[in-house]
Write an enzyme that holds these catalytic residues in place. Structure first.
Site, short mmCIF file in Angstrom:
data_model
loop_
_atom_site.label_atom_id
_atom_site.label_comp_id
_atom_site.label_asym_id
_atom_site.label_seq_id
_atom_site.Cartn_x
_atom_site.Cartn_y
_atom_site.Cartn_z
N ARG A 106 48.40 53.22 43.46
CA ARG A 106 46.99 53.06 43.07
C ARG A 106 46.17 53.89 44.05
O ARG A 106 46.18 53.61 45.26
CB ARG A 106 46.58 51.58 43.12
N HIS A 133 43.95 54.57 33.90
CA HIS A 133 44.64 53.30 34.18
C HIS A 133 45.63 53.02 33.04
O HIS A 133 45.45 52.09 32.26
CB HIS A 133 43.60 52.18 34.30
N GLN A 136 47.23 49.45 32.27
CA GLN A 136 46.31 48.49 31.64
C GLN A 136 46.35 48.64 30.13
O GLN A 136 46.33 47.65 29.38
CB GLN A 136 44.89 48.75 32.16
N ASP A 223 34.06 46.88 30.69
CA ASP A 223 34.61 46.84 32.04
C ASP A 223 33.41 46.81 33.00
O ASP A 223 32.26 47.03 32.58
CB ASP A 223 35.49 48.09 32.28
N CYS A 262 39.64 44.30 31.23
CA CYS A 262 40.83 44.44 32.08
C CYS A 262 40.80 43.50 33.28
O CYS A 262 41.84 43.21 33.86
CB CYS A 262 40.98 45.88 32.55
N ARG A 290 50.22 42.30 31.37
CA ARG A 290 50.52 43.34 32.36
C ARG A 290 51.97 43.19 32.83
O ARG A 290 52.67 44.17 33.02
CB ARG A 290 49.58 43.21 33.57
#
Ligand code: CP
Ligand code: NVA
Length: 304
Positions: A106, A133, A136, A223, A262, A290
């Protein structure tokens, strides 16, 4: 399922068949786990996880996923590595490749992941960059498939910031024949290149009007207005009140539309409690998925 790509950095590396195959494997792995079946497909395999940014879901789901598959995950903060003292990504990639079967990172700058993956001999997974991402979206599209029974032909409305998650959702939509309508304030639109690439494969509409975006939508997504890489409270003013997903906006979509986020979420900013904690919200399924979708990804990249 063996993937053609060594790495997963954006989703653009996958063919539609591979993307849909990963979604189906994720659903299968979840069903098996619920019945108490957990195949040790990654026995004695290791995953190294590098975090430049904080994480709850990504870190825990990868670690638990490796454990359930019979492997081991090692968590590293980049601050504790020689990277923080100037060791190059190239040398780090070559060193880590000698110890592990896969690297998940990340990061801030997406280019760092590209360099890491070029110099690592093992698969590299993007656990979120400023630009994308992908993990996700594997979980999100798995959730949509579970809730709607299909992907092709659906419409997603994205409301808010045209950010990293939005970019990956655009690639996911392109790979699965979903159309997207993206409502953002001026200056917060998704990246032009991502728009150009995904428009080749599906309908991507950009608007500044959330009520247009949600019309006939099967899925409403938002988001945070301030991502980790652009954490600035002043940004909120550009979004509120117009780009908030509230009950009124949800009522403009299809009756059976689902709400996705998310997480982490800021209640009463990008979404009201009435929506995120309401009956149309699937955010907890999304978060759980996930785990299952990343297990499918790890198996495909490491085991084949
Ligand atoms: N959605 C997501 O990636 O959450 P974390 O930042 O907690 O990993
Ligand atoms: N857009 C958010 C997603 C967090 C999972 C961020 O980059 O901070």
């Amino acid at each position: 399922m063996k993937l053609k790509t060594k790495n997963l950095l954006t989703l653009a590396e996958l063919s539609p068949k591979e993307f849909l195959g990963l979604i189906d494997s994720s659903i299968k792995i979840k069903k098996e786990l619920k019945k108490g079946i957990s195949k040790p497909l990654l026995k004695n395999k290791t995953l190294i996880m590098i975090f430049q940014k904080p994480s709850t879901r990504t870190r825990v789901s990868f670690e638990v996923g490796m454990y359930q598959l019979g492997g081991y995950a090692l968590n590293l903060s980049s601050n504790d590595m020689q990277l923080s003292r100037g060791e190059s990504i190239e040398d780090t990639a070559k060193t880590l490749s000698g110890y592990t079967d896969c690297i998940m990172a990340r990061v801030y700058d997406h280019k760092l992941l590209e360099t890491l993956s070029e110099h690592a001999t093992v698969p590299v997974i993007n656990g979120l960059s400023d630009s994308f991402h992908p993990c996700q979206i594997l979980a999100d599209f798995m959730t949509i498939k579970e809730k709607k029974g299909k992907l092709k032909g659906l419409k997603i409305a994205w409301v808010g910031d045209g950010n990293n998650v939005c970019h990956s959702m655009m690639y996911g939509s392109a790979l699965s024949g979903i159309s997207m309508s993206i409502a953002t304030p001026k200056g917060f639109e998704p990246d032009k290149n991502v728009v150009k690439e995904t428009k080749k494969l599906t309908k991507i509409e950009l608007t500044s009007d959330p009520t247009i975006a949600v019309k006939n939508a099967d899925v409403i997504v938002t988001d945070t207005y301030s991502s980790i890489h652009n954490n600035d409270p002043k940004r909120i003013k550009k979004f509120l009140p117009k780009y908030q997903v509230n009950s009124k906006l949800m009522n403009g979509a299809k009756k059976n539309a689902i709400f996705m986020h998310c997480l982490p979420a800021k209640r009463e900013q990008e979404v009201t409690s009435s929506v995120i904690d309401g009956p149309q919200s699937v955010v907890w399924n999304e978060a759980e998925n996930r785990l299952h979708s990343q297990k499918a990804l790890l198996v495909a990249l490491i085991h084949g």
